[in-house]
Design an enzyme around this catalytic site. Structure first.
Site, PDB file in Angstrom:
ATOM      1  N   THR A  13       0.831  -1.201   0.000  1.00  0.00           N
ATOM      2  CA  THR A  13       0.000   0.000   0.000  1.00  0.00           C
ATOM      3  C   THR A  13       0.868   1.255   0.000  1.00  0.00           C
ATOM      4  OG1 THR A  13      -0.176   0.176   2.421  1.00  0.00           O
ATOM      5  CG2 THR A  13      -1.762  -1.251   1.301  1.00  0.00           C
ATOM      6  N   GLY A  20       7.750   2.477  -0.014  1.00  0.00           N
ATOM      7  CA  GLY A  20       6.793   1.545  -0.606  1.00  0.00           C
ATOM      8  C   GLY A  20       7.189   1.127  -2.007  1.00  0.00           C
ATOM      9  N   TYR A 154       2.008  12.138  14.797  1.00  0.00           N
ATOM     10  CA  TYR A 154       2.603  11.121  13.919  1.00  0.00           C
ATOM     11  C   TYR A 154       3.180   9.974  14.742  1.00  0.00           C
ATOM     12  CZ  TYR A 154       6.127   8.918  10.908  1.00  0.00           C
ATOM     13  OH  TYR A 154       6.891   8.017  10.227  1.00  0.00           O
TER      14      TYR A 154
END
Length: 264
Positions: A13, A20, A154
């Site tokens: 994803t 990624g 975060y």
């Protein structure tokens, strides 16, 4: 020792750039059928081209879907009903003072960084269990255990992934499905590179040197004293997805350059 993933389908994803995309390339190089994902078809198509450029014989497709929503998740599930390997990489980050971080921002970070991974894992894990083999990897961060004061929202979202990873590993005990978290430290992804380029231009230095200065100032406990490359982080992810990591599950695997100052 070689990593072979021939016959395996790997879904990564948030894989149109950065860690990624690096993981997608390495998984394809090891023989996996790779599905990339991003929010727009344009970015997905560009990522597919990048994987093929790196691995000419790659079997790679892509799905454009916003996985921060249940509707986006359902669109992906319909396009890709099953996967052997799931890399929950989708995530956002940004500095913002705690007292200026409103409810909407907190919710956005949980929707993108946490709930997307919850939905993906909940959907894909059952078929992995039925097949007696699977790999689920959550991309957390050294910020999950070393909460940065400048982006608490975060860090907290990444800490949640550690709990999710450990709990799901226990839930899937004995099934042949491993669940782990990978914790990158400062990494020279495209987004970070753009930020470092601004600093480099201001100071008349290279982007690499700007990265070194950032690490020395903001992550002084780093042992490597530089940013990691995307490929260095992707290598840990690829190993974790492989047959070689069959006895590694429920773990938080650090690829942080030694930023986190403890021995576990």
């Amino acid at each position: 020792m070689q990593i072979k993933l021939t016959g395996k389908t790997a879904l990564v994803t948030g894989s149109t750039e950065g860690i990624g995309l690096g993981a997608a390339k390495q998984l394809a190089e090891c023989g996996a059928r790779v599905i990339v994902n991003g929010r727009t078809q344009q970015k997905v198509d560009k990522a597919i081209e990048a994987v093929i450029a790196a691995v000419p014989n790659a079997e790679v497709t892509g799905v454009a879907a916003d996985l921060s929503t249940s509707e986006g998740g359902q669109a992906l599930f319909e396009a890709v009903p099953e996967a052997d390997i799931l890399v929950n990489n989708l995530g956002i980050y940004g500095a913002l003072d705690f007292f200026e971080t409103d409810d909407e921002t907190w919710q956005q970070y949980f929707d993108v960084n946490v709930m997307s991974a919850v939905r993906m894992s909940r959907h894909y894990a059952p078929a992995m269990v039925d097949n007696g083999w699977g790999r689920i990897v959550f991309i957390a961060s050294e910020s999950s255990v070393n909460i940065p004061s400048e982006m608490i929202h975060y860090g907290v979202s990444k800490t949640a992934l550690l709990g999710l990873s450990r709990g799901l590993a226990k839930r899937l005990a004995g099934t042949g499905v491993t669940v782990n978290a990978v914790l990158p430290g400062p990494t020279m992804s495209e987004g970070v590179q753009n930020i470092m380029a601004e600093s480099a231009a201001r100071n008349g230095i290279s982007v690499e040197e700007a990265g070194v200065r950032f690490v020395q100032k903001h992550r002084p406990s780093s042992v490597i004293q530089r940013m990691a490359t995307v490929d260095e982080v992707a290598s840990m992810i690829t190993y974790t997805c492989s047959e070689l990591a069959s006895a590694t599950t429920g773990s938080a695997l650090r690829v942080d350059g030694g930023v986190v100052d403890f021995v576990m």
